[in-house]
Design an enzyme around this catalytic site. Sequence first.
Site, mmCIF file in Angstrom:
data_model
loop_
_atom_site.group_PDB
_atom_site.id
_atom_site.type_symbol
_atom_site.label_atom_id
_atom_site.label_comp_id
_atom_site.label_asym_id
_atom_site.label_seq_id
_atom_site.Cartn_x
_atom_site.Cartn_y
_atom_site.Cartn_z
ATOM 1 N N GLY D 12 0.820 -1.213 0.000
ATOM 2 C CA GLY D 12 0.000 0.000 0.000
ATOM 3 C C GLY D 12 0.850 1.258 0.000
ATOM 4 N N LYS D 188 -5.332 -12.958 -11.278
ATOM 5 C CA LYS D 188 -4.194 -12.842 -10.352
ATOM 6 C C LYS D 188 -3.940 -14.176 -9.647
ATOM 7 C CE LYS D 188 -1.064 -10.746 -7.764
ATOM 8 N NZ LYS D 188 -1.008 -11.355 -6.465
ATOM 9 N N GLU D 195 3.267 -18.589 -10.857
ATOM 10 C CA GLU D 195 4.468 -18.125 -10.133
ATOM 11 C C GLU D 195 5.048 -19.243 -9.261
ATOM 12 O OE1 GLU D 195 3.826 -14.370 -7.877
ATOM 13 O OE2 GLU D 195 4.660 -15.495 -6.185
#
Lengths: 341, 341, 341, 341
Positions: D12, D188, D195
């Site tokens: 963030g 994602k 990944e």
Amino acid sequence: MQLAMIGLGRMGASMVRRLLAKGHECIVHDMQPAAVAALQSDGAIGAASLAELIAKTARPRVVWLMVPAAFVDAEIEQLKSLLAPGDVVIDGGNSYYRDDIRRAEMLRELGMHYIDVGTSGGVAGQGRGYCLMIGGVPEAVERLVPIFAALAPGIDAAPRTHGRSGEAGPEEQGFLHCGPPGAGHFVKMVHNGIEYGLMAAYAEGLGVLRNANVGKCGRDSDAETTPLRNPEFYQYEFKLPEIVELWRRGSVIGSWLLDLTAHALRKDAELAAYSGRVSDSGEGRWTIEAAIDEAVPTPVLSAALYQRFTSRGEAVFANQVLSAMRNEFGGHIEKKSQDAQ
Amino acid sequence: MQLAMIGLGRMGASMVRRLLAKGHECIVHDMQPAAVAALQSDGAIGAASLAELIAKTARPRVVWLMVPAAFVDAEIEQLKSLLAPGDVVIDGGNSYYRDDIRRAEMLRELGMHYIDVGTSGGVAGQGRGYCLMIGGVPEAVERLVPIFAALAPGIDAAPRTHGRSGEAGPEEQGFLHCGPPGAGHFVKMVHNGIEYGLMAAYAEGLGVLRNANVGKCGRDSDAETTPLRNPEFYQYEFKLPEIVELWRRGSVIGSWLLDLTAHALRKDAELAAYSGRVSDSGEGRWTIEAAIDEAVPTPVLSAALYQRFTSRGEAVFANQVLSAMRNEFGGHIEKKSQDAQ
Amino acid sequence: MQLAMIGLGRMGASMVRRLLAKGHECIVHDMQPAAVAALQSDGAIGAASLAELIAKTARPRVVWLMVPAAFVDAEIEQLKSLLAPGDVVIDGGNSYYRDDIRRAEMLRELGMHYIDVGTSGGVAGQGRGYCLMIGGVPEAVERLVPIFAALAPGIDAAPRTHGRSGEAGPEEQGFLHCGPPGAGHFVKMVHNGIEYGLMAAYAEGLGVLRNANVGKCGRDSDAETTPLRNPEFYQYEFKLPEIVELWRRGSVIGSWLLDLTAHALRKDAELAAYSGRVSDSGEGRWTIEAAIDEAVPTPVLSAALYQRFTSRGEAVFANQVLSAMRNEFGGHIEKKSQDAQ
Amino acid sequence: MQLAMIGLGRMGASMVRRLLAKGHECIVHDMQPAAVAALQSDGAIGAASLAELIAKTARPRVVWLMVPAAFVDAEIEQLKSLLAPGDVVIDGGNSYYRDDIRRAEMLRELGMHYIDVGTSGGVAGQGRGYCLMIGGVPEAVERLVPIFAALAPGIDAAPRTHGRSGEAGPEEQGFLHCGPPGAGHFVKMVHNGIEYGLMAAYAEGLGVLRNANVGKCGRDSDAETTPLRNPEFYQYEFKLPEIVELWRRGSVIGSWLLDLTAHALRKDAELAAYSGRVSDSGEGRWTIEAAIDEAVPTPVLSAALYQRFTSRGEAVFANQVLSAMRNEFGGHIEKKSQDAQ
């Protein structure tokens, strides 16, 4: 420098062109005269036979073999009588590293050198450069640095690793003397083993994205088929070419293989030109065999290899056994239709 | 005891016959009148509708559902208005255990009981007995012990485990109250997950034996294919029916699944009746999902499940991606022929 | 018949006892005199040296080696000068089948025979009989049928396969001449590969059952840990000893390995005597290597093998690489505590 | 544009800094006042509470949540009463896409919008840009394009895919509207699944290279351990930092993950700072669950996930079962020492 190249297929020819462009002299031979002629027109010196090739090359000679692994021994057998002490034979193909150890010993007894070079980069290497993994005795390898440096991509091919400074080592230029004979092909073998795993990871993930619309398709409900419990969660129609392109920038999974996939999907999102029979050229197998000898678990690399075997129909008998068992204990009849789940 | 059976397919019908043979009274219903008629001639009381079935059954009723998992909720919805407090509904099929938890709660609010029974044994169970994995509240389960004991194989079905003595517990007879609602189908789910793994282990091993003659076949040698290095080590022509029969006696891998495989291979060593499209009926999938929720690694059980998916063509797109990548980086053209390696 | 046994470990000693009980004469030798003495008291003829063993055995001799695979070649080297043409050497251990091929050829040149016998059954075999997978030339194998038949379990060890009738073939008695030299150990190798897969299937499934209570345990919730979404579905406390016992009767997954697991769990449901470091003795590895040479996919058998490697800490470096990557891209710090998810 | 950010952890905070640098106005809140203060000094407007944050933000508001997935629902619950129709809530964390579907529907009923943004790029994203996978209704997504474009890396982050020309689509800039609610986190999720597979492929390969010296170490030879047959083929001492650096230029396996690995190994070739306990944060698990629902085989992605589970000790009980079985059938005692093979 001067270099004799034997084998002018996809890889050999493009390597010669890169060497020529960098100012090296190349004498070239291939079983197919047309391949020789094509490179002659690009500036190479052609040779119609091995004997002619060797005759045209100055001592101490550097002879680079770029032929299928299965033919390397036969080539070396012929070369043995043509070459002289001090000459160097390089195998730049995909030989098994154990063969390198044997060949290096054999040539060493004749006063010749043998260098194994694992060569990665594919057909793009002519412009992009080749990544060279090198095995052999230091004196032979060192002599050839100008050749290796010309073939390699050079330091600008990637951002420098944070923390590295000063003069660039050879590994930062894209070539590395990895160790004694066989070391180059060992490293290349593992490189390809990893490659299989990387490819499979992308392929599986894309498969999951592509089927994210299964909730829209009806599925049979019978004693042999479980219904999809939550069709509302599988209503997506993902555009794979856009998603793969997206991942090329900023994601954790960016890579050259992803770049290539983006290109392939850009041309045809359905990949209809391919049936999905996937070859394997040996390194993936040898990587697993090395892993097993070393007792190193390689579940991902193995799964990737088996996926290729299976794509070629090699699991059919095992699957027949499964169907036979199911029939024996449950009276299950094989479903034939495409939509059987 | 008296029991109402709904669903007279392979499993339901053979269970009724076993119960009848053991002296229990069975009222039976199926959507197909012929199935009802067949069991009537074996001594069951037929019912042409659910309402008739329930009307013919004495309170507190025991209603056993033996229908595909996808239809259980609809059946229960209909039964809800026909049954009375104190009645028991048993789902003996292959429901997801999470559905059991929900259903048990729903029926509990109506004063009824729900019992989930994972039933193993296949079509051989009529004679051999069924292994029953039971979930539910104790008071309901205990009431049904005579039914469970009749369906189960009994203690003589296997040699007593060394160290066990005295009166045989229910698990030694082949039925077990595993826990609260859902426990029966949870245990059955894992049972089937294991079953997939066992089946795959045999199938893969038989595949390796069957291909032990590859040294006799020529294999291509080109840049995309590695030659078999030691064909002299793959010259065996193994007779699978004999080998599987052999393993049934004295080996570490003897099992009922092996017995069935011996039978199938005895009939046809080539298993030519099967194409190798292998269904999965849900439990294998749910086992993996439970394993993942629990963070328990299950590589073997997953591999077995994926093998089934792949047998049905579900890996084709992923394989096309692999071929496309290979073409992109190496200019590799897919081999089309069956003998491509 | 008369047989000389070399190697009186767990397997060798119990095989001698079975042969003695069946009326065969055994001359025995082991490096440890106590082992020889123990069998002498059971009726065997002891020999303090190889030379004495051979001297006490009548021609044509039958010499059975039951020693670790790593020592077989040294034993044969010594035996070569002690034996005479027509004598038979049997390797009943876990040799690699490729060694058998080499040894058979070497002894053949001396006029001697070599037979490879894959022996399954473990320590229970003395009473239960051994499953014998035999490779060699027919004339040598046939001569030894009385020995094989005595060691094997016999036809009563399993119900006859439906469809078989008439005289029982050797495979129905528990021994089989599988093919030329190496065939016995090849089949045994695959047998053990399957065994690894079967064992792993049970072990994984039991792990899933054991963790079915994870919903009762709190789990961390932070950026690195996904919370368990449905703890209400993981509230079961399964009693593994009872469940495994249950499955022994009537289920699809009944097997000898399951019988043994029931016994182990009966003794200690926590298996606290074991730390979970699992050895592998070669056959599992060789099975995978054969599968790869044959291009037969064996994902289940491989996963089982890797699980053993990993149990011994062989994946630690790979895992360190993963942690390092995670730290590089996400700043993730490794969790240290046992409850990290 | 103006944007309110809730959650100023690693991700963030760096996203806010990137937005500030691109000229956007950010009002920020975090449970930790120090995190708010740090960003205030970088030019953000701080808010001590959710209420203050919302009060300081102009309608129609854009509120971006960057908090652990487990806390998103609680945040939204609080926000519901503070926000007004037309406002947009964005979840940029790692939520399960099924939660997105539920939340979007809930906010839609209040006249608010919900957008799910899968955000990749890790801590490097502040400078490198973030790859944004976006789900939601078009009108809400389109309004936020300036924000997405500022966060994304932009087209220069990668060479343009051959064949693409003209104006760059958003996917070429690094953000993409993938579909309806949940689509962003679905993509994602699969991204992270891939990944895991990529990471494992590298890690396994490096493990094989690192152990290429096993021929130098003695290995036990007993009945439970197979000796290494060819120690002469495992005599290499590979320098992993150099090899990984080498692969960064010109090889087929170049990637950002490889770049990071080169950096980590450059700092410490032994990776001694890591013990090898590897966390997983949910997406890898959900990818497998989606694959199973879709019946898409994902052996590589599963193996990578299980490797992580196992690294945290989650296979120990299964391994104890294996050891117990081995003891039962073979009398095998577990080896305790580190060098047991």
